[in-house]
Design a protein around this motif. Structure first.
Motif, mmCIF file in Angstrom:
data_model
loop_
_atom_site.group_PDB
_atom_site.id
_atom_site.type_symbol
_atom_site.label_atom_id
_atom_site.label_comp_id
_atom_site.label_asym_id
_atom_site.label_seq_id
_atom_site.Cartn_x
_atom_site.Cartn_y
_atom_site.Cartn_z
ATOM 1 N N ALA A 281 0.853 -1.203 0.000
ATOM 2 C CA ALA A 281 0.000 0.000 0.000
ATOM 3 C C ALA A 281 0.883 1.246 0.000
ATOM 4 N N ASN A 282 1.964 1.222 0.800
ATOM 5 C CA ASN A 282 2.880 2.360 0.812
ATOM 6 C C ASN A 282 3.553 2.539 -0.544
ATOM 7 N N ALA A 283 4.016 1.410 -1.111
ATOM 8 C CA ALA A 283 4.716 1.493 -2.402
ATOM 9 C C ALA A 283 3.803 2.133 -3.446
ATOM 10 N N VAL A 284 2.546 1.691 -3.489
ATOM 11 C CA VAL A 284 1.610 2.249 -4.483
ATOM 12 C C VAL A 284 1.333 3.721 -4.168
ATOM 13 N N LYS A 285 1.196 4.002 -2.856
ATOM 14 C CA LYS A 285 0.881 5.378 -2.448
ATOM 15 C C LYS A 285 1.992 6.353 -2.848
ATOM 16 N N PHE A 286 3.246 5.919 -2.688
ATOM 17 C CA PHE A 286 4.358 6.851 -2.892
ATOM 18 C C PHE A 286 5.049 6.717 -4.256
ATOM 19 N N SER A 334 9.906 -3.512 -3.751
ATOM 20 C CA SER A 334 10.723 -2.394 -4.230
ATOM 21 C C SER A 334 9.864 -1.497 -5.125
ATOM 22 N N ASP A 335 10.134 -0.204 -5.044
ATOM 23 C CA ASP A 335 9.365 0.722 -5.885
ATOM 24 C C ASP A 335 10.284 1.775 -6.483
ATOM 25 N N THR A 336 9.753 2.513 -7.460
ATOM 26 C CA THR A 336 10.522 3.597 -8.085
ATOM 27 C C THR A 336 9.856 4.929 -7.721
ATOM 28 N N VAL A 353 5.371 8.048 13.202
ATOM 29 C CA VAL A 353 6.390 8.859 12.522
ATOM 30 C C VAL A 353 6.223 8.733 11.013
ATOM 31 N N GLN A 354 6.294 9.884 10.341
ATOM 32 C CA GLN A 354 6.284 9.885 8.883
ATOM 33 C C GLN A 354 7.557 10.561 8.400
ATOM 34 N N ALA A 355 8.033 10.135 7.215
ATOM 35 C CA ALA A 355 9.337 10.621 6.755
ATOM 36 C C ALA A 355 9.316 12.127 6.536
ATOM 37 N N ASP A 356 8.190 12.600 6.065
ATOM 38 C CA ASP A 356 8.158 13.996 5.663
ATOM 39 C C ASP A 356 6.743 14.516 5.938
ATOM 40 N N GLY A 365 -2.597 9.112 6.360
ATOM 41 C CA GLY A 365 -1.888 8.041 7.076
ATOM 42 C C GLY A 365 -1.601 8.437 8.511
ATOM 43 N N THR A 366 -1.367 7.397 9.327
ATOM 44 C CA THR A 366 -1.164 7.633 10.764
ATOM 45 C C THR A 366 0.290 7.444 11.182
ATOM 46 N N GLY A 367 1.108 6.858 10.308
ATOM 47 C CA GLY A 367 2.486 6.562 10.707
ATOM 48 C C GLY A 367 2.558 5.316 11.574
ATOM 49 N N LEU A 368 1.498 4.498 11.554
ATOM 50 C CA LEU A 368 1.512 3.273 12.373
ATOM 51 C C LEU A 368 1.871 2.029 11.564
ATOM 52 N N GLY A 369 1.663 2.104 10.244
ATOM 53 C CA GLY A 369 1.819 0.914 9.396
ATOM 54 C C GLY A 369 3.166 0.225 9.550
ATOM 55 N N LEU A 370 4.247 0.973 9.397
ATOM 56 C CA LEU A 370 5.574 0.350 9.455
ATOM 57 C C LEU A 370 5.922 -0.100 10.868
ATOM 58 N N ALA A 371 5.458 0.658 11.873
ATOM 59 C CA ALA A 371 5.717 0.245 13.267
ATOM 60 C C ALA A 371 5.063 -1.112 13.509
HETATM 61 P P1 ADP Z 1 1.598 5.921 7.029
HETATM 62 O O1 ADP Z 1 0.283 5.422 7.516
HETATM 63 O O2 ADP Z 1 1.833 7.358 7.340
HETATM 64 O O3 ADP Z 1 1.917 5.565 5.624
HETATM 65 P P2 ADP Z 1 3.766 4.100 7.660
HETATM 66 O O4 ADP Z 1 4.310 3.705 8.995
HETATM 67 O O5 ADP Z 1 3.276 3.030 6.774
HETATM 68 O O6 ADP Z 1 2.643 5.169 7.973
HETATM 69 O O7 ADP Z 1 4.894 4.896 6.906
HETATM 70 C C1 ADP Z 1 5.597 5.912 7.595
HETATM 71 C C2 ADP Z 1 6.212 6.871 6.609
HETATM 72 O O8 ADP Z 1 7.279 6.252 5.889
HETATM 73 C C3 ADP Z 1 5.259 7.372 5.539
HETATM 74 O O9 ADP Z 1 4.460 8.426 6.002
HETATM 75 C C4 ADP Z 1 6.239 7.820 4.456
HETATM 76 O O10 ADP Z 1 6.750 9.094 4.788
HETATM 77 C C5 ADP Z 1 7.378 6.799 4.597
HETATM 78 N N1 ADP Z 1 7.255 5.688 3.629
HETATM 79 C C6 ADP Z 1 6.816 4.435 3.871
HETATM 80 N N2 ADP Z 1 6.875 3.665 2.754
HETATM 81 C C7 ADP Z 1 7.360 4.460 1.782
HETATM 82 C C8 ADP Z 1 7.678 4.252 0.393
HETATM 83 N N3 ADP Z 1 7.500 3.061 -0.201
HETATM 84 N N4 ADP Z 1 8.194 5.299 -0.283
HETATM 85 C C9 ADP Z 1 8.391 6.487 0.293
HETATM 86 N N5 ADP Z 1 8.116 6.758 1.606
HETATM 87 C C10 ADP Z 1 7.616 5.749 2.346
#
Ligand code: ADP
Length: 407
Positions: A281-286, A334-336, A353-356, A365-371
Motif C-alpha cells: 500500500a505504501n509502495a503504491v501510495k508513494f 521495491s518501488d521507483t 512517525v512519517q518521513a516527511d 496516514g497515521t504513521g503506524l503501518g511500518l511500526a
Molecule cells: P503511514 O500510515 O503514514 O503511511 P507508515 O508507517 O506506513 O505510515 O509509513 C511511515 C512513513 O514512511 C510514511 O508516512 C512515508 O513518509 C514513509 N514511507 C513508507 N513507505 C514508503 C515508500 N514506499 N516510499 C516512500 N516513503 C515511504
C-alpha cells in the motif's frame, strides 16, 4: 536550640572513658561540630532518638551494653538506618573490626585517637553517607516514576484497545448497510454519496484496526496463529488486490517468486498478509511512475547476510530451503517512488512517525503501518529493513523463518 546550632552538624560520642570523650570533643568542636556525649550503649540509644545526630562515634568496651550491641540496636531504629557509625577500637584488634562491620558500623578509628585524623574521617563518612542517601532516594523515586509511566502506558493501551474495539462494531454496521444500499436502485448522485461513505468507512476501519493492533503490542496481548498456507497463492492474491490502483497510476506491478521457495509453509499467514499489504500500500501510495516488484526468496545464509543476524533465533543458522527444516524467507517490496531521506529511514519504523510532514497532508496516514510491520516481523522471529534513495525509490525487505507445512 539556637539557629546557629541548627546548622552545625552534631556528633554523638559514646565512651565510658572521660578522657577519650574529652579528646574527641575537643577535636570535633575545633572543626565546627556540636558534640553530645553518652557513657554507655543504653544512654547512647536514648540520646540518639532524642537528638538525631549526624554521626555516632562508638567505643566497644562499655558497661551494660557494649559497642557491638549498641551499633546493632541503632541500625534497627528507623532514623538509625543511614546514620554513619564510627567504631573506636584498639590498633591491632582485627577481630573487633570485623565484628563491628558485621554489627553495621560504617568505618572504624583506632585508639589512641588522633584529632586531625578523627575530624577528617568524620567529615568524609558524613559526606559520603549523604551522597549515598541522595542516590538511594533518587533511585527510589526513579523506580516509582518508571512504574507509574509503565502503568500509565498499560492503561492507555488498554483504553485505546477498548475504544478501537467499540468503534469497529458500529463501523461494520455502517459498511454493511452501505453495501446493501449500493445494491438498491439509486440516482447517480446518491450512488456517488454511497460510494464515498463506503471508501471513507473502509479507510476509517483500517486506521482503527491499526490502532487496535498497536495497542495489543503495547500491552503484550498479540498472539500469532499457526496454519498451513500456500505462500504463492497468498502473494498472487495480494498483488492482485493492488493491480487496479497501480494501473490507474501507470505503475507496473509484478511479483517474482523464486522457484526454490516451498509452496506450503506453516505460520501466521494473516499477519504475513498484513505486513505485505502495508508495504505494498505504501509502495503504491508513494510511486507515481515506474514499477513495483514484490519478491519472495529463500534466504540461503541468513546468519551471515542479515544485519541483525545476532538477534535471529539460533535455529536459523542451519536453515535451508531444501532440507525440510525451517525455511527462512526473504520478502521484498521495491518501488521507483519518491524515496526516503537517509536520516528518516531510521525513524519511519517508530510509531506515529512519517518521513516527511508534507506527505501527510497529501497522502494522509497515521504513521503506524511500518511500526506494526516491524513489531509483527520481530514477533515472528525475523527482522525488517529499508534501503532508499530520495527521488529514485525504496526497497523494504524482511526475513521471517517458517516451519514447512506440517504433515
Ligand atoms: P503511514 O500510515 O503514514 O503511511 P507508515 O508507517 O506506513 O505510515 O509509513 C511511515 C512513513 O514512511 C510514511 O508516512 C512515508 O513518509 C514513509 N514511507 C513508507 N513507505 C514508503 C515508500 N514506499 N516510499 C516512500 N516513503 C515511504
Amino acid at each position: 536550640m539556637t539557629p546557629d546550632q541548627q546548622n552545625t552538624p552534631l556528633a554523638l560520642i559514646v565512651d565510658d572513658d572521660a578522657v577519650n570523650r574529652l579528646m574527641a570533643r575537643a577535636a570535633l568542636e575545633s572543626a565546627g561540630w556540636s558534640v553530645e556525649e553518652a557513657e554507655n550503649g543504653r544512654e547512647a540509644l536514648a540520646a540518639f532518638q532524642q537528638l538525631h545526630p549526624d554521626v555516632v562515634l562508638l567505643d566497644i568496651m562499655m558497661p551494660e551494653m557494649d559497642g557491638f550491641a549498641a551499633c546493632a540496636a541503632l541500625r534497627k531504629l528507623p532514623e538509625g538506618e543511614h546514620t554513619p557509625i564510627l567504631i573506636m577500637t584498639g590498633l591491632d584488634d582485627y577481630g573487633s573490626i570485623t565484628q563491628a562491620y558485621d554489627a553495621g558500623a560504617t568505618d572504624f578509628l583506632t585508639k589512641p585517637l588522633n584529632g586531625l585524623l578523627l575530624t577528617h574521617r568524620v567529615r568524609y563518612i558524613v559526606r559520603s553517607s549523604r551522597v549515598l542517601q541522595e542516590l538511594q532516594a533518587s533511585r527510589a523515586s526513579l523506580a516509582q516514576a518508571r512504574d507509574a509511566a509503565l502503568e500509565g502506558t498499560r492503561l492507555k493501551s488498554e483504553f485505546l484497545g477498548t475504544v478501537s474495539h467499540e468503534i469497529r462494531t458500529p463501523m461494520n454496521g455502517i459498511l454493511g448497510m452501505t453495501e446493501l444500499l449500493q445494491d438498491t436502485s439509486l440516482t447517480p448522485e446518491q450512488r456517488d454519496y454511497a460510494d464515498t461513505i463506503r471508501t471513507s468507512g473502509e479507510a476509517l476501519l483500517l486506521i482503527v484496526n491499526d490502532i487496535l493492533d498497536f495497542s495489543k503490542f503495547d500491552s503484550g496481548n498479540l498472539q500469532l496463529e499457526e496454519v498451513d498456507f500456500d505462500v504463492n497463492r497468498l502473494l498472487v492474491d495480494i498483488v492482485g488486490l493492488f493491480q487496479e490502483r497501480a494501473r490507474s497510476k501507470e505503475v507496473k506491478l509484478s511479483c517474482v517468486i523464486q522457484a526454490q521457495l516451498p509452496t506450503w509453509l506453516h505460520g501466521d499467514s494473516g499477519r504475513l498478509r498484513q505486513i505485505l499489504n502495508n508495504l505494498l500500500a505504501n509502495a503504491v501510495k508513494f510511486t507515481e511512475r515506474g514499477e513495483i516488484v514484490v519478491r519472495a526468496d529463500v534466504e540461503e545464509t541468513p546468519a551471515k547476510q542479515h544485519p541483525l543476524d545476532s538477534e535471529l533465533p539460533a535455529r536459523l543458522t542451519h536453515v535451508t530451503g531444501r532440507t525440510g527444516h525451517l525455511v527462512s524467507v526473504r520478502f521484498s517490496v521495491s518501488d521507483t517512488g519518491i524515496g526516503i531521506a537517509k536520516e528518516a529511514c531510521a525513524r519511519i519504523f517508530q510509531p506515529f512517525v512519517q518521513a516527511d510532514g508534507s506527505t501527510t497532508r497529501i497522502h494522509g496516514g497515521t504513521g503506524l503501518g511500518l511500526a506494526i510491520c516491524q513489531q509483527l516481523v520481530e514477533l515472528m522471529g525475523g527482522s525488517i529493513s529499508v534501503d532508499s534513495t530520495p527521488g529514485r525509490g525504496s526497497v523494504f525487505q524482511f526475513t521471517v523463518p517458517f516451519d514447512p507445512k506440517t504433515e
